[in-house]
Each structure stands twice: as C-alpha cells, then as structure tokens.
Design a protein around this motif. Structure first.
Motif, PDB file in Angstrom:
ATOM      1  N   SER A  64       0.830  -1.202   0.000  1.00 31.14           N
ATOM      2  CA  SER A  64       0.000   0.000   0.000  1.00 31.14           C
ATOM      3  C   SER A  64       0.871   1.261   0.000  1.00 31.14           C
ATOM      4  N   ARG A  98      -6.240   1.735  -5.421  1.00 30.58           N
ATOM      5  CA  ARG A  98      -5.151   0.754  -5.361  1.00 30.58           C
ATOM      6  C   ARG A  98      -5.024   0.165  -3.958  1.00 30.58           C
ATOM      7  N   HIS A 107      -5.821  -3.931  -3.049  1.00 28.20           N
ATOM      8  CA  HIS A 107      -4.934  -4.908  -2.416  1.00 28.20           C
ATOM      9  C   HIS A 107      -5.679  -5.701  -1.338  1.00 28.20           C
ATOM     10  N   LEU A 118      -4.899   0.392 -12.991  1.00 28.68           N
ATOM     11  CA  LEU A 118      -4.595  -0.656 -12.010  1.00 28.68           C
ATOM     12  C   LEU A 118      -4.332  -2.013 -12.661  1.00 28.68           C
ATOM     13  N   GLU A 130      -0.930  -3.475 -12.953  1.00 25.38           N
ATOM     14  CA  GLU A 130      -0.357  -4.151 -11.787  1.00 25.38           C
ATOM     15  C   GLU A 130      -1.079  -5.459 -11.469  1.00 25.38           C
ATOM     16  N   LEU A 153      -4.255  -5.534 -10.739  1.00 24.94           N
ATOM     17  CA  LEU A 153      -5.217  -5.181  -9.700  1.00 24.94           C
ATOM     18  C   LEU A 153      -6.516  -4.678 -10.321  1.00 24.94           C
ATOM     19  N   TYR A 209     -10.131  -2.538  -8.804  1.00 26.31           N
ATOM     20  CA  TYR A 209     -10.998  -2.041  -7.740  1.00 26.31           C
ATOM     21  C   TYR A 209     -12.432  -2.479  -8.032  1.00 26.31           C
TER      22      TYR A 209
END
Length: 282
Positions: free
Chosen positions: A40, A62, A66, A106, A109, A111, A113
């Motif tokens: 984070s 982000r 996580h 995101l 990476e 990732l 949301y």
C-alpha cells in the motif's frame, strides 16, 4: 479467527511505531489476524484530493484493491486515513466512469478495484466484531484505578456522510471501550473536537491553542490520561504538549495513549513491551 487487511499508515511507519507494535502484541489474544499490506501507499491525507482528484481516487482505489485481492476488509488505525480512503471509496462507488478510469491503470499491476471491501477503523472492529463482552472477558489488568479522557478526533466522526458510525455531537464508541477495559471516563467537552494537527504547519499558534484547550480540560477534570484512536491526534497532544501548554501559560502535563496501547495495558502487557517509553510526556 477474524482476518483483515491492515493498512500501514505513514504516521505509524515513522513517528508512532509503538501503535503497531501494540497491535502486534495483542491481536491474537482477541482472535484477530491483521495482515499488513506492505504494497500500500500513502492515502494522500486530506490534501491530495484538492491537488489532483484523479490521483486521489487512483492511489486509494489501489490501496483498497490490495485488500480486495485478499478478499478482506481494509482496517486502519489512523482517523485521517479512515476518512480519506472512505471518501475515495464513496466517489469510486458512485461513478462508473471514474471506476473504469482507475481500473485501466490498475490492471497494469494485475489489480482491480471492485468496491467489495469495506474500509473500517480498528476501534469499530473491536466493538462490532470482537465485541465488548469478549473484550471484558480477556482483561487481565482492569483499568479500574484510572479516570480517562477520551479524545476521538475529527476524522473518525466527521463528515458523518462518509463515516456515520458515531453521533459526531455525542460519540460513545471509545467511551464504551474504556469502560469494557475497566476504566472510568470523564465528562469531557473536547472529546469530539479537533486536535489542530492539520493546521500545525500553516498556523502553529492557532493549532496549539486548540490542543491546549483540550489538554487543559482533561487536566482540570483530574483525568489520569487521555486516550485517542488517532496517531495524528496523539502526535499533537503528546509531542507538542509542552509547547502548547507553555503558550497557554499552563504549568502541568498529562500522558496521552493510543487506544491500541490502552488495550495492551488492560490485556496484561507492560509499558516496555508496548513501547510507551517512546512517548514525549512521561
């Protein structure tokens, strides 16, 4: 055991390391597992949103992503991080366009949301998930000899449209935790006021006046110590206490604890174990 993703706030990583040290000691005593999110980044405090709203949404999407990757709620122990990340979440959840925009970035990476993880304060976890009765049953050293001044700070109470747990005019959650640990709370008008932290660098005199008023009320009320759920409030009320009280011509002092240290003391851990020697006020 209840599991959460634990957000590592900047202030705990730098100035108030004893806060996380305390949590590390007692979390298993209360059947909690707080998994630290080392990936984070800073939430941007209460400033980034005004400088760059899109970056504000992105960095906090982000952070939440996580936690979502682990399938866990995100838990914080800093009031300003709480307000900031929950504000970003509210904006993301109300704008499909913004959500899509940050997810395009995101995905680089790996990732995404989704909006599935809640953002919660450690204080809320203790009361809502662990429960006051369970906490009472775990107490080894009741705080029965102490009169305690609860200091909530702003960003766990206001704006209520983002936070919405306590009545911002008459909060009770921290009082309930103190009583569950065996302590006695004092009537304390400043318990829901500002500590002055966020104006400290631009208006130090006014900021320290605010802190001095809260400190003086606790001292005059014969409190043994102040407890706060916010490391920023702790930094002002402890670290700047001598300067604030000197400016107000008050010749006194009062210890200040974070709620994680207060819990640790009641669960039987020593001041040395909890890192309380790091405090400025003895």
């Amino acid at each position: 055991m209840k599991r959460y993703a634990y957000y590592l706030s900047c202030i705990n990583e730098s100035m108030t390391k004893e806060l996380d040290r305390s949590i590390d000691l007692w979390q298993k005593d209360l059947d909690l597992e707080l998994i630290k999110l080392h990936e984070s980044t800073c939430c941007g405090g209460s400033n980034l949103e005004y400088v760059s709203p899109k970056h504000f949404a992105l960095v906090n999407a982000r952070n939440i992503a996580h936690a979502e990757k682990l399938g866990l709620d995100l838990v914080v122990s800093c009031n300003t991080c709480l307000m900031t990340i929950r504000t970003a979440k509210k904006k993301l959840d109300s704008s499909a366009e913004l959500k899509c925009e940050v997810n395009e970035i995101l995905k680089k990476e790996g990732l995404e949301y989704k909006g599935t993880s809640e953002v919660r304060h450690l204080l809320w976890i203790l009361i809502e998930d662990v429960g006051l009765d369970v906490i009472k049953s775990k107490v080894k050293v009741p705080l029965k000899n102490y009169k305690i001044a609860p200091f909530y700070g702003c960003h766990i109470l206001r704006p209520s449209t983002v936070l919405g747990k306590d009545n911002p005019l008459d909060p009770s959650s921290l009082d309930q935790l103190i009583e569950a640990l065996g302590g006695t709370t004092i009537p304390y008008e400043h318990k829901n006021r500002c500590c002055g932290f966020h104006t400290l660098l631009v208006a130090e005199e006014e900021s320290l006046n605010v802190a001095a008023e809260a400190l003086n009320e606790a001292i005059e009320s014969k409190a043994d110590f102040i407890v706060t759920p916010c490391p920023l409030c702790h930094t002002v009320l402890d670290g700047y206490q001598a300067k604030a009280l000197k400016q107000a011509h008050i010749n006194a002092s009062i210890p200040v604890f974070h709620l994680s240290e207060m819990v640790g003391l009641a669960l039987g851990y020593t001041k040395k174990q909890l890192g309380i020697k790091r405090h400025i006020v003895s």
